[in-house]
Design a protein around this motif. Structure first.
Motif, PDB file in Angstrom:
ATOM      1  N   ASP A 144       0.912  -1.391  -0.153  1.00  0.00           N
ATOM      2  CA  ASP A 144       0.091   0.048  -0.128  1.00  0.00           C
ATOM      3  C   ASP A 144       0.957   1.371  -0.015  1.00  0.00           C
ATOM      4  O   ASP A 144       1.819   1.162   0.972  1.00  0.00           O
ATOM      5  CB  ASP A 144      -0.864  -0.043   1.261  1.00  0.00           C
ATOM      6  N   ARG A 198      -2.526  -1.057  -4.054  1.00  0.00           N
ATOM      7  CA  ARG A 198      -3.457   0.092  -3.592  1.00  0.00           C
ATOM      8  C   ARG A 198      -2.561   1.391  -3.432  1.00  0.00           C
ATOM      9  O   ARG A 198      -1.781   1.315  -2.556  1.00  0.00           O
ATOM     10  CB  ARG A 198      -4.061  -0.390  -2.358  1.00  0.00           C
ATOM     11  N   GLY A 229      -2.757   5.672  -2.790  1.00  0.00           N
ATOM     12  CA  GLY A 229      -3.498   6.801  -2.067  1.00  0.00           C
ATOM     13  C   GLY A 229      -2.822   8.117  -2.551  1.00  0.00           C
ATOM     14  O   GLY A 229      -1.501   8.128  -2.686  1.00  0.00           O
ATOM     15  N   CYS A 272      -7.332  11.309  -2.501  1.00  0.00           N
ATOM     16  CA  CYS A 272      -7.769   9.949  -2.684  1.00  0.00           C
ATOM     17  C   CYS A 272      -7.235   8.896  -1.991  1.00  0.00           C
ATOM     18  O   CYS A 272      -6.286   8.882  -1.618  1.00  0.00           O
ATOM     19  CB  CYS A 272      -7.488   9.554  -4.231  1.00  0.00           C
ATOM     20  N   THR A 285      -6.636   2.854  -3.000  1.00  0.00           N
ATOM     21  CA  THR A 285      -7.831   2.256  -4.015  1.00  0.00           C
ATOM     22  C   THR A 285      -6.900   1.526  -4.849  1.00  0.00           C
ATOM     23  O   THR A 285      -5.840   1.779  -5.188  1.00  0.00           O
ATOM     24  CB  THR A 285      -8.605   3.211  -4.816  1.00  0.00           C
ATOM     25  N   THR A 286      -7.598   0.392  -5.417  1.00  0.00           N
ATOM     26  CA  THR A 286      -6.942  -0.371  -6.805  1.00  0.00           C
ATOM     27  C   THR A 286      -7.568   0.271  -8.087  1.00  0.00           C
ATOM     28  O   THR A 286      -7.249  -0.102  -9.068  1.00  0.00           O
ATOM     29  CB  THR A 286      -7.207  -1.686  -6.557  1.00  0.00           C
ATOM     30  N   ASP A 287      -8.742   1.200  -7.847  1.00  0.00           N
ATOM     31  CA  ASP A 287      -9.225   1.792  -9.038  1.00  0.00           C
ATOM     32  C   ASP A 287      -8.164   2.932  -9.515  1.00  0.00           C
ATOM     33  O   ASP A 287      -8.314   4.129  -9.054  1.00  0.00           O
ATOM     34  CB  ASP A 287     -10.542   2.424  -8.503  1.00  0.00           C
ATOM     35  N   TRP A 319      -9.405   6.143 -11.400  1.00  0.00           N
ATOM     36  CA  TRP A 319     -10.048   7.333 -10.669  1.00  0.00           C
ATOM     37  C   TRP A 319      -9.055   8.117  -9.862  1.00  0.00           C
ATOM     38  O   TRP A 319      -9.202   9.129  -9.807  1.00  0.00           O
ATOM     39  CB  TRP A 319     -11.119   6.455  -9.336  1.00  0.00           C
TER      40      TRP A 319
END
Length: 333
Positions: free
Chosen positions: A89, A133, A135, A147, A150-152, A155
């Motif tokens: 992360d 992930r 951020g 943000c 996230t794994t998106d 976005w």
């Protein structure tokens, strides 16, 4: 490939049912007449029907076994996906103070602001970390989460593109930037957690001192990679006059490299100096290489059910047994 069973414990019924089946067969086959001696009968040659008289019984037992096997749901593995995860992360912490407008980076002989080149470089970094992930937080006088982890990544990139200078009051709160990043990571279950913090200034705002925030990161086992951005000395700073025309003034911004080095040393990270475009790109590429912890996880399995093979076989054997019992091995009471 040897098939596996979805419910293998059902197979334990086979010996139990066969034992009951044998017991019932023995009771049914008990002689109705008793003889004092069978010596004369043993001298008689038995027909093939007599020798094969147990065949219907064997076929019935085989039907029973095949039905139990079908009930255990045999299946064949067709495909197995394996998901590779880096197990990391990462929070990217970016300085968006006014000094990030300085245009001391150059691409294709064109001046570009510190923030713009950093956004381009971070975008490439994000695209390389497909399994992590990520951020994003920004800090000026205060720190804000742009943000969460996230794994998106699409976005995440959309939020990265929206970062502008001037949204946060002009100052540099490095300690707050680290502390906010830690809040994003403290509940993470990832094997490795890191912060990549980039700034071009000196901590002059916020209630948390950078080294105090570094101690918190150290206690949580979170590494902090620090990057000092921009050239030292006099740099061109864009200014817009009252007519909307852009011109440059010479400005000097300080960079607290000692503090950034101490933060990295305390947390097990590294400090990098990004004085130009190439070095900035190399730094993120180097961090990308350093922070890889490969973990292989099983994804999904695709099976082909095979119970119907055993069910069809049981029906075929049962049909054969019925035919034989009512023809060749027909018994007349």
């Amino acid at each position: 490939m040897i098939p596996e069973f979805k419910t293998p414990l059902v197979l334990l019924l086979i010996p139990l049912l066969l034992a009951l089946f044998c017991y019932q067969h023995r009771r049914r086959e008990d002689a109705s007449f008793r003889f004092s001696s069978l010596s004369l009968m043993r001298q008689m040659a038995g027909t093939w029907r007599v020798r094969w008289s147990l065949l219907p019984w064997v076929l019935r037992a085989l039907v029973l076994v095949l039905l139990v096997i079908a009930l255990a749901s045999p299946r064949k593995l067709l495909a197995e996906s394996k998901l590779s995860s880096e197990g990391i992360d990462i929070v990217l912490a970016l300085d968006v103070s006014g000094s990030m407008s300085a245009e001391d980076y150059v691409i294709n002989a064109q001046r570009i602001s510190r923030l713009d080149i950093i956004k381009q470089t971070v975008e490439n970094f994000i695209k390389q970390r497909t399994d992590d992930r990520l951020g994003l937080i920004v800090f000026g006088s205060q720190a804000y989460t742009v943000c969460p982890l996230t794994t998106d990544h699409q976005w995440l990139l959309e939020n990265l593109h929206q970062i502008r200078i001037g949204v946060i009051e002009d100052a540099t709160a490095i300690g707050s930037g680290i502390a906010t990043s830690l809040l994003r990571l403290k509940n993470s279950k990832a094997k490795t957690k890191i912060i990549v913090l980039l700034t071009d200034g000196v901590n002059n705002s916020g209630k948390i001192q950078p080294l105090d925030a570094a101690k918190m990161a150290q206690a949580l086992g979170i590494k902090v990679y620090t990057i000092g951005a921009g050239t030292t000395g006099i740099v061109p700073f864009p200014v817009t006059d009252e007519f909307g025309n852009k011109h440059y003034e010479q400005a000097q911004f300080d960079l607290d490299e000692d503090t950034l080095k101490k933060i990295a040393d305390m947390t097990g990270g590294e400090y990098f100096r990004a004085a130009d475009t190439d070095s900035l790109r190399r730094i993120y590429a180097e961090i990308d290489k350093l922070e890889k912890t490969k973990i292989e996880e099983k994804g999904y399995r695709q099976y082909e059910p095979l119970f119907w093979l055993f069910l069809d076989a049981a029906l075929a054997v049962l049909a054969l047994e019925i035919i034989l019992t009512n023809t060749v091995f027909l018994k007349i009471p």
